[in-house]
Design a protein around this motif. Structure first.
Motif, PDB file in Angstrom:
ATOM      1  N   LEU A  36     -21.034  53.735 -32.854  1.00 52.95           N
ATOM      2  CA  LEU A  36     -19.336  53.566 -33.341  1.00 52.95           C
ATOM      3  C   LEU A  36     -19.069  52.676 -32.372  1.00 52.95           C
ATOM      4  CD1 LEU A  36     -16.940  54.523 -34.968  1.00 52.95           C
ATOM      5  CD2 LEU A  36     -16.786  56.561 -33.556  1.00 52.95           C
ATOM      6  N   ASN A  37     -19.178  52.801 -30.830  1.00 49.55           N
ATOM      7  CA  ASN A  37     -18.374  52.008 -29.888  1.00 49.55           C
ATOM      8  C   ASN A  37     -18.801  50.474 -30.119  1.00 49.55           C
ATOM      9  OD1 ASN A  37     -17.195  51.710 -27.179  1.00 49.55           O
ATOM     10  ND2 ASN A  37     -19.112  50.530 -26.880  1.00 49.55           N
ATOM     11  N   SER A  38     -20.054  49.875 -30.471  1.00 50.74           N
ATOM     12  CA  SER A  38     -20.330  48.539 -30.853  1.00 50.74           C
ATOM     13  C   SER A  38     -19.429  48.084 -32.179  1.00 50.74           C
ATOM     14  CB  SER A  38     -21.651  48.450 -31.085  1.00 50.74           C
ATOM     15  OG  SER A  38     -22.532  48.580 -30.023  1.00 50.74           O
ATOM     16  N   TYR A  39     -19.301  48.918 -32.994  1.00 54.92           N
ATOM     17  CA  TYR A  39     -18.785  48.677 -34.203  1.00 54.92           C
ATOM     18  C   TYR A  39     -17.182  48.415 -33.982  1.00 54.92           C
ATOM     19  CZ  TYR A  39     -16.891  48.468 -39.060  1.00 54.92           C
ATOM     20  OH  TYR A  39     -16.215  48.001 -40.066  1.00 54.92           O
ATOM     21  N   ALA A  40     -16.792  49.452 -32.967  1.00 55.68           N
ATOM     22  CA  ALA A  40     -15.317  49.398 -32.921  1.00 55.68           C
ATOM     23  C   ALA A  40     -14.884  48.107 -32.145  1.00 55.68           C
ATOM     24  CB  ALA A  40     -14.802  50.643 -32.072  1.00 55.68           C
ATOM     25  N   MET A  41     -15.752  47.745 -31.082  1.00 60.81           N
ATOM     26  CA  MET A  41     -15.594  46.633 -30.307  1.00 60.81           C
ATOM     27  C   MET A  41     -15.572  45.365 -31.064  1.00 60.81           C
ATOM     28  SD  MET A  41     -17.396  47.120 -26.680  1.00 60.81           S
ATOM     29  CE  MET A  41     -18.722  46.944 -27.116  1.00 60.81           C
ATOM     30  N   ARG A  42     -16.510  45.123 -32.294  1.00 63.06           N
ATOM     31  CA  ARG A  42     -16.300  44.027 -33.060  1.00 63.06           C
ATOM     32  C   ARG A  42     -15.131  43.982 -34.061  1.00 63.06           C
ATOM     33  NH1 ARG A  42     -22.273  43.534 -35.579  1.00 63.06           N
ATOM     34  NH2 ARG A  42     -23.544  43.239 -33.710  1.00 63.06           N
ATOM     35  N   CYS A  43     -14.671  45.293 -34.306  1.00 66.89           N
ATOM     36  CA  CYS A  43     -13.279  45.230 -35.210  1.00 66.89           C
ATOM     37  C   CYS A  43     -12.243  44.796 -34.316  1.00 66.89           C
ATOM     38  CB  CYS A  43     -13.206  46.727 -35.762  1.00 66.89           C
ATOM     39  SG  CYS A  43     -14.291  47.216 -36.867  1.00 66.89           S
ATOM     40  N   PHE A  44     -12.237  45.523 -33.048  1.00 64.59           N
ATOM     41  CA  PHE A  44     -11.278  45.059 -32.068  1.00 64.59           C
ATOM     42  C   PHE A  44     -11.112  43.584 -31.683  1.00 64.59           C
ATOM     43  CE2 PHE A  44     -11.615  49.393 -30.090  1.00 64.59           C
ATOM     44  CZ  PHE A  44     -10.669  50.254 -30.940  1.00 64.59           C
ATOM     45  N   GLU A  45     -12.097  42.804 -31.540  1.00 69.30           N
ATOM     46  CA  GLU A  45     -12.318  41.556 -31.138  1.00 69.30           C
ATOM     47  C   GLU A  45     -11.876  40.768 -32.391  1.00 69.30           C
ATOM     48  OE1 GLU A  45     -13.113  39.511 -28.904  1.00 69.30           O
ATOM     49  OE2 GLU A  45     -13.579  40.982 -27.160  1.00 69.30           O
ATOM     50  N   ARG A  46     -12.263  40.852 -33.684  1.00 67.39           N
ATOM     51  CA  ARG A  46     -11.745  40.235 -34.940  1.00 67.39           C
ATOM     52  C   ARG A  46     -10.419  40.294 -35.047  1.00 67.39           C
ATOM     53  NH1 ARG A  46     -15.721  41.887 -37.930  1.00 67.39           N
ATOM     54  NH2 ARG A  46     -14.620  43.838 -38.610  1.00 67.39           N
ATOM     55  N   CYS A  47      -9.949  41.553 -34.907  1.00 71.05           N
ATOM     56  CA  CYS A  47      -8.478  41.724 -35.006  1.00 71.05           C
ATOM     57  C   CYS A  47      -7.604  40.889 -33.924  1.00 71.05           C
ATOM     58  CB  CYS A  47      -8.076  43.355 -34.974  1.00 71.05           C
ATOM     59  SG  CYS A  47      -6.467  43.781 -35.140  1.00 71.05           S
ATOM     60  N   VAL A  48      -7.999  41.035 -32.949  1.00 65.97           N
ATOM     61  CA  VAL A  48      -7.466  40.308 -31.539  1.00 65.97           C
ATOM     62  C   VAL A  48      -7.278  38.928 -31.886  1.00 65.97           C
ATOM     63  CG1 VAL A  48      -7.193  39.895 -29.250  1.00 65.97           C
ATOM     64  CG2 VAL A  48      -7.436  42.230 -29.957  1.00 65.97           C
ATOM     65  N   ALA A  49      -8.605  38.598 -32.239  1.00 70.78           N
ATOM     66  CA  ALA A  49      -8.670  36.840 -32.523  1.00 70.78           C
ATOM     67  C   ALA A  49      -7.790  36.419 -33.558  1.00 70.78           C
ATOM     68  CB  ALA A  49     -10.180  36.602 -32.904  1.00 70.78           C
ATOM     69  N   GLN A  50      -7.701  37.292 -34.757  1.00 69.85           N
ATOM     70  CA  GLN A  50      -6.817  37.002 -35.673  1.00 69.85           C
ATOM     71  C   GLN A  50      -5.373  36.896 -35.588  1.00 69.85           C
ATOM     72  OE1 GLN A  50      -7.966  39.794 -38.930  1.00 69.85           O
ATOM     73  NE2 GLN A  50      -9.831  38.481 -39.572  1.00 69.85           N
ATOM     74  N   ASP A  51      -5.073  37.834 -34.484  1.00 72.63           N
ATOM     75  CA  ASP A  51      -3.639  37.706 -34.182  1.00 72.63           C
ATOM     76  C   ASP A  51      -3.275  36.922 -32.987  1.00 72.63           C
ATOM     77  OD1 ASP A  51      -3.163  39.986 -36.089  1.00 72.63           O
ATOM     78  OD2 ASP A  51      -3.172  41.483 -34.241  1.00 72.63           O
ATOM     79  N   GLY A  52      -4.229  35.884 -32.624  1.00 70.55           N
ATOM     80  CA  GLY A  52      -3.972  34.667 -31.844  1.00 70.55           C
ATOM     81  C   GLY A  52      -4.323  34.950 -30.396  1.00 70.55           C
ATOM     82  N   GLN A  53      -5.159  35.804 -30.093  1.00 72.13           N
ATOM     83  CA  GLN A  53      -5.741  35.856 -28.924  1.00 72.13           C
ATOM     84  C   GLN A  53      -7.345  35.960 -28.716  1.00 72.13           C
ATOM     85  OE1 GLN A  53      -4.428  36.045 -25.744  1.00 72.13           O
ATOM     86  NE2 GLN A  53      -2.611  35.555 -26.841  1.00 72.13           N
ATOM     87  N   PRO A  54      -7.842  34.639 -28.865  1.00 72.37           N
ATOM     88  CA  PRO A  54      -9.526  34.655 -28.921  1.00 72.37           C
ATOM     89  C   PRO A  54      -9.959  34.909 -27.502  1.00 72.37           C
ATOM     90  CG  PRO A  54      -8.565  32.275 -28.950  1.00 72.37           C
ATOM     91  CD  PRO A  54      -7.186  33.459 -29.196  1.00 72.37           C
ATOM     92  N   ALA A  55     -11.278  35.288 -27.667  1.00 72.02           N
ATOM     93  CA  ALA A  55     -12.103  35.567 -26.461  1.00 72.02           C
ATOM     94  C   ALA A  55     -11.741  34.359 -25.357  1.00 72.02           C
ATOM     95  CB  ALA A  55     -13.586  36.011 -26.547  1.00 72.02           C
ATOM     96  N   GLY A  56     -11.776  34.983 -24.249  1.00 69.48           N
ATOM     97  CA  GLY A  56     -11.870  34.186 -23.042  1.00 69.48           C
ATOM     98  C   GLY A  56     -10.483  33.829 -22.651  1.00 69.48           C
ATOM     99  N   ARG A  57      -9.466  34.169 -23.152  1.00 71.93           N
ATOM    100  CA  ARG A  57      -7.972  34.315 -22.787  1.00 71.93           C
ATOM    101  C   ARG A  57      -7.744  35.504 -21.806  1.00 71.93           C
ATOM    102  NH1 ARG A  57      -3.758  32.165 -27.200  1.00 71.93           N
ATOM    103  NH2 ARG A  57      -4.079  30.230 -26.521  1.00 71.93           N
ATOM    104  N   GLU A  58      -7.223  35.113 -20.582  1.00 71.52           N
ATOM    105  CA  GLU A  58      -6.689  36.238 -19.961  1.00 71.52           C
ATOM    106  C   GLU A  58      -5.254  36.251 -19.612  1.00 71.52           C
ATOM    107  OE1 GLU A  58      -9.280  38.054 -17.571  1.00 71.52           O
ATOM    108  OE2 GLU A  58     -10.917  37.054 -18.646  1.00 71.52           O
TER     109      GLU A  58
END
Length: 58
Positions: A36-58
């Protein structure tokens, strides 16, 4: 890390979701053979990227 504990390398986040959503999340994670943790992290990553914050931005 405002919402969690720990360093930038990792953290802790507790969320509350309705029971029906929790059941659905667990079912999909199991069907994909993910924790469940791995799946949730994938969902969070996808949602944040779609909202304009791709991975690697701090």
């Amino acid at each position: 890390m405002a919402a969690g504990r720990g360093s930038r390398a990792g953290g802790w986040l507790t969320i509350r979701v309705p029971g029906n959503l929790a059941d659905r999340l667990e079912a999909v994670a199991a069907a994909k053979q993910l924790s469940l943790n791995s799946y949730a992290m994938r969902c969070f990553e996808r949602c944040v990227a779609q909202d304009g914050q791709p991975a690697g931005r701090e």
